[in-house]
Design a protein around this motif. Structure first.
Motif, short mmCIF file in Angstrom:
data_model
loop_
_atom_site.label_atom_id
_atom_site.label_comp_id
_atom_site.label_asym_id
_atom_site.label_seq_id
_atom_site.Cartn_x
_atom_site.Cartn_y
_atom_site.Cartn_z
N HIS A 197 11.26 12.15 -3.19
CA HIS A 197 9.92 12.25 -4.03
C HIS A 197 9.18 13.01 -4.58
CE1 HIS A 197 9.43 9.96 0.41
NE2 HIS A 197 8.67 9.71 -1.00
N CYS A 201 8.80 17.24 1.07
CA CYS A 201 9.01 16.67 2.14
C CYS A 201 10.62 16.26 2.56
CB CYS A 201 8.54 15.12 2.61
SG CYS A 201 8.49 14.70 1.13
N CYS A 202 10.99 15.68 0.65
CA CYS A 202 12.31 15.97 0.82
C CYS A 202 13.13 17.45 0.50
CB CYS A 202 12.55 15.56 -0.88
SG CYS A 202 11.97 13.46 -0.43
N HIS A 244 13.81 7.33 -0.15
CA HIS A 244 14.08 8.99 -0.47
C HIS A 244 15.02 9.47 0.71
CE1 HIS A 244 11.33 6.24 -2.17
NE2 HIS A 244 11.19 7.82 -2.99
N CYS A 296 13.56 12.34 2.54
CA CYS A 296 13.01 12.85 3.63
C CYS A 296 13.12 11.41 4.94
CB CYS A 296 11.79 12.93 3.73
SG CYS A 296 10.64 11.90 2.62
ZN LIG Z 1 10.02 12.58 0.65
#
Ligand SMILES: [Zn+2]
Ligand SMILES: [Zn+2]
Lengths: 757, 227
Positions: free
Chosen positions: B48, B52-53, B94, B96
């Motif tokens: 992303h 988060c990732c 993705h 995450c």
């Molecule tokens: Zn992410």
């Protein structure tokens, strides 16, 4: 042609007899195959390929001399004999030390060279032997071995039987059971090797290798026994030394080398058996009829070739009709109130082991030490400072049970820890020690910690108060743990050295308290809970979601305090090597936390639960390496705190007790009652203690070795047995003084008041 | 099990719809070792570009090391199969999402394992497999992938396309890791149910010009090789 085949047990941990019979039948359809057994409770006797049966009484009641004579007659009359049992093969070797042309089992010289764990005969093979230790060593040394192997160890009997012993109490229980079953004290501990299991089976006649195959286990039972496998040729680099081994041992008969292949492709030899393995017919299915090759070599009669059906085999369970002339024996009456009634060895093999010991005590001896090396000593040596500290006591006036403060031992330990911290510190990174008060809150030890430059590690405000009373300043206190706010109202307002949060909730409370001016610390940090290790402490890292929460929490920590990370795992519990892996793993988590949170770590607090010998023997090398790793991976770290609580406390006290009564029972078994109890030595299940007796007449200290005496505590509790398998020195009587060393850690701090009047 | 939404990163790769459509138009598999998957790319997990990732990726690497538990770094990361079961996953995916999902396909398992192997300092490559199963197995999988509303273009007759990893051990020996099964593929494998029909090791490197040795077989790189 008449062939006798034994080892027909065909249960979950089968013997090879039935597989040998099936293979022989394919090679020699017209042969008369006679099944030999020592019980009609062995299911393989009902296998329909057997032409005849020769059933003996169980090994425990068989007259071995006349039976040996009858076997000789059978062999002299032209009968061939293939043994499917290790112990029977050993017994046959004792009857025919130089073999017999028709006995298709190894000679005594061969058997003696394959005794576990060294398997001297296999020294030319491309295999390694997992490290091992004879149980003739002292409990202290055995415990050290287990720690060094991360408690991934097997306790093994000399013939078969092996149990994983992941804790000290499991080890002592299995040791008792195995010694009893196999009538020997000579067991050994061996390191576990993780990998894929494979075997090499061989067939040989009078020193000539007739054939060999390799098998990889492709399915195993719960006990780890083969259920399915694939069969292939033995590679030349293994085959040639195997051929030499067969020649050197003048091997006759079947044999099996059981091995584990580890992740880096190294083969580890677990053991060698003097017989075909139970999967022998699996190899025949793959076109390698090794029993038939053996008969062919012994008789010169060509075996019928059997084409390979598949390179892989598996097992199925079959019901077969019971032979009318050997009906199933009745089940033994269950013991009143007990569960189950099965008898593990219907043919009485354990009884045979006991009898073989009498025939030749050396025959089954496990070769555990290279020749010429010193004999193992079951009595652990007592460090000099122990002797001095015990010698300084006035036992005459002492009320027992009584903890003894080992003054010079304690002083030496703290001084050496202080010296080590100094040595490891550099201009960039300071190494400090923290004394964890919970390990033993005795003020003499806390004072020693203060005098030797330790910080005080507390898990409650009560402990903080104790530290301050002894003379620590608040900025020499490290506060930790899930209950750090208890008891209420005692949180110091002065700046502490470090505070570590045990959970996100704890962290939020600390943040709020700091903002409100209710507490302050130079370092505020978190305790992390590394995955894959069971622990109730710290902030978990076991999923990306919990990890994200931790990152968010770290971002909330006050920026005017320095950031620290606390990591704690008892090395005595997980083992030394695993502790070091955890340490490196922890550093990686720290690096990730730094990257993701934007906060750099300036203090690292590594708790240990170190076993004293591990911490002190480790000397600087490993700790120095750890410090180097920290510098490389977390360059902002300025201080590393190490917490050798148990390593300081455990040796610093001993427990003195007196013998109240001695009762002699049959078979040298002695029960002695002492005035101490598990209330004073609650760790006795989990770790050995070095013990001495003080001689009533000379005052000399005499080590207590291993034997058949139980020391019973004074409590009215069934499990108040504070030591088993000990040997009190000659002349010990009621009123004599016994001293349990190594009792100054949790033994002292977790002792309780039951039975004190 | 595969893909590639990240066109910015890999502009040369076509979309899943195109590939799937191409596959379905074939009346019979192409008569080459790769069959209808001749030009299939390896699955690729997207990022992303945000925290988060990053967190998911950092967690994955640190967690894999923790799970080694002091064992040999050549041990297969079997924990991944415990962490997420094999089943239909929707692409694109993705980091995450991939690291958090309870059910993922072999493309996710292989992409994750690849990160772990490389982070351990091993030389590892993505590997693509074609395996033989049965019509019944294929029917069952079509059913469950259909219920998951995920394309079943990885099934073709009684053959399936599958992804894993090739881990270099020693000089030029390689072991093939099937992360969805949690095992190393047996180089002595016979033909038949579950066996390996073809393999392609994706190694955009200059070394190993003569390929890699798997069991007794030498596998040239970046080509489908019939087993
Ligand atoms: Zn992410
Ligand atoms: Zn797949």
């Amino acid at each position: 042609m008449k062939i006798f085949v034994s080892g027909l047990y065909a249960g979950g941990n089968p013997q090879p007899g039935v597989g040998i019979v099936r293979s022989l039948r394919q090679g020699y359809p017209d042969a008369t195959i006679v099944g030999v057994e020592y019980s009609n409770g062995v299911s393989g006797i009902h296998f329909d390929e057997l032409d005849d049966l020769w059933i003996q009484r169980p090994w425990g009641e068989l007259d071995l001399e006349s039976y040996g004579q009858r076997v000789r007659e059978v062999l002299d009359a032209g009968g061939l004999w293939i043994s499917g049992s290790d112990l029977e093969a050993m017994w046959l070797a004792s009857v025919f030390p130089d073999g017999h042309a028709n006995l298709l089992a190894p000679p005594m010289a061969g058997i003696k060279r394959i005794t576990k764990p060294v398997v001297e005969a296999a020294s030319g093979l491309p295999v390694r032997i997992p490290t091992y230790l004879s149980t003739e060593h002292s409990d202290w040394d055995l415990h050290a071995f287990c720690r060094a192997q991360d408690w991934r160890v097997w306790l093994k009997g000399p013939y078969y039987d092996a149990s994983r012993t992941p804790t000290w109490d499991a080890f002592t229980a299995v040791r008792n059971a195995l010694s009893k079953v196999w009538s020997t004290e000579k067991l050994f501990l061996q390191a576990h090797v993780s990998g894929y299991e494979e075997s090499v089976m061989l067939s040989a006649y009078q020193g000539e290798l007739l054939g060999a195959v390799s098998m990889r286990k492709r399915d195993v039972t719960a006990e780890g026994k083969t259920w399915a496998g694939d069969v292939s040729d033995v590679p030349p680099e293994f085959l040639e030394p195997l051929r030499r081994m067969v020649r050197d041992t003048n091997w006759t008969g079947g044999g099996e080398l059981e091995m584990v292949r580890d992740a880096s492709d190294q083969l580890w030899l677990i053991e060698m058996n003097p017989r075909f393995p139970a999967w022998v017919h699996g190899a025949t299915i793959a076109g390698h009829n090794l029993p038939a090759l053996l008969v062919q070599a012994a008789t010169g009669v060509r075996a019928q070739p059997v084409p390979a059906q598949s390179a892989e085999f598996t097992r199925v369970v079959l019901e077969v009709p019971v032979r009318a002339d050997y009906p199933l024996p009745p089940l033994p009456e269950p013991f009143a109130g007990a569960v189950g009634h099965s008898m593990k060895h219907p043919s009485g093999l354990t009884a045979l082991a006991a009898r073989l010991h009498k025939i030749d005590p050396d025959m089954l001896d496990v070769a555990l030490a290279p020749e010429g090396s010193p004999a193992p000593n079951a009595v652990s040596a007592l460090p000099e400072t122990y002797v001095a500290d015990i010698g300084a006591q006035d036992f005459g006036a002492m009320q027992t049970p009584q903890y003894i403060y080992m003054e010079s031992t304690a002083e030496a330990l703290f001084a050496s820890a202080a010296e080590r911290a100094r040595r490891l510190s550099t201009d960039d990174v300071e190494v400090i020690s923290g004394y964890s008060i919970k390990t033993n809150p005795d003020k003499r030890l806390i004072k020693l910690a203060l005098d030797n430059g330790f910080y005080a590690e507390a898990i409650s405000l009560g402990e903080v108060q104790t530290a301050l009373e002894v003379g620590f300043r608040p900025d020499q206190v490290i506060l930790n743990g899930p209950g750090k706010w208890w008891p209420e109202g005692l949180m110091p307002r002065e700046t502490m050295h470090a505070v570590f949060c045990d959970s996100v909730a704890d962290l939020d409370r600390v943040v709020a308290a700091v903002e409100a001016g209710e507490m302050s610390a130079r370092h505020i940090g978190i305790r992390i809970r590394t995955p894959n290790i069971t622990s109730r402490f710290g902030i978990p890292l076991d999923s990306p979601t919990t990890f994200a929460k931790l990152i968010e929490a770290v971002k909330r920590l006050p920026t005017d305090s320095k950031f620290g990370v606390h990591f704690h795992m008892a090395s005595s519990h997980v083992g030394v090597a695993q502790w070091w892996h955890l340490f490196e793993s922890m550093l990686r988590w720290c690096r990730s936390i730094e990257r993701l949170s934007g906060r750099t770590i300036e203090m690292l607090d590594m708790g240990g639960g170190w076993y004293p010998d591990d911490w002190h023997a480790d000397e600087t090398s490993k700790i120095a390496h750890a410090a180097e790793l920290v510098r490389a991976m977390l360059p902002a770290v300025r201080q590393i705190a190490s917490e050798p609580g148990k390593a300081m406390a455990q040796p610093s006290m001993a427990l003195a007790m007196r013998v109240l009564e001695i009762q002699e029972h049959e078979d040298d078994m002695i029960e002695a009652v002492v005035d101490a109890s598990i209330a004073e030595i609650p760790m006795h299940f989990w770790q050995p203690h070095r013990m001495v007796r003080q001689c009533g007449e000379t005052g000399a200290l005499q080590p207590i070795g291993r034997g058949k005496t139980y020391l019973m505590g004074r409590l009215c509790m069934e499990h108040d047995i504070i030591a088993s398998n000990v040997q009190l020195p000659e002349g010990t009587r009621a009123g004599d003084l016994l001293i349990f060393c190594d009792a100054g850690g949790y033994d002292r701090s977790m002792s309780y008041v039951f039975g004190r009047g | 099990m595969y893909l590639v939404e990240d066109k910015a990163k890999r502009a040369d790769v076509r979309t899943s719809e195109q590939l799937a459509g191409e596959g379905f138009m074939l009346a019979t598999p192409i008569a080459s070792p790769g069959g209808k998957w001749e030009h299939f790319p390896n699955s690729h997990i997207s990022h992303h570009g945000k925290a988060c990732c990053d967190i998911a990726h950092e967690w994955l690497i640190a967690y894999d090391f923790a799970q080694l538990n002091g064992g040999d770094i050549l041990s297969g990361p079997r924990w991944m199969r415990e962490h997420s079961a094999w089943g239909p996953s929707a692409w694109p995916i993705h980091w995450c999402e991939a690291v958090d999902a309870k059910i993922v396909d072999c493309g996710v398992h292989a992409a994750i394992a690849q990160e772990a192997f490389v982070a351990r300092g091993l030389r590892a490559f993505r590997a693509q497999f074609i395996q033989r199963y049965s019509a019944d197995a294929a029917a069952s999988w079509r059913e469950s992938w259909g219920k998951g509303d995920v394309s079943d273009h990885w099934i073709d007759g009684d053959a399936i396309y599958h992804e894993g990893n090739a881990v270099v051990v020693g000089d030029d020996h390689v072991k093939l890791w099937d992360g969805s099964a949690g095992w190393w593929i047996n180089p002595r494998g016979e033909a038949g149910y579950g066996s390996l029909a073809a393999v392609r090791i994706d190694a955009r490197v200059d070394s190993f010009a003569t390929g890699l040795l798997w069991g007794n077989r030498r596998i040239p790189l970046n080509l489908w090789v019939e087993i």
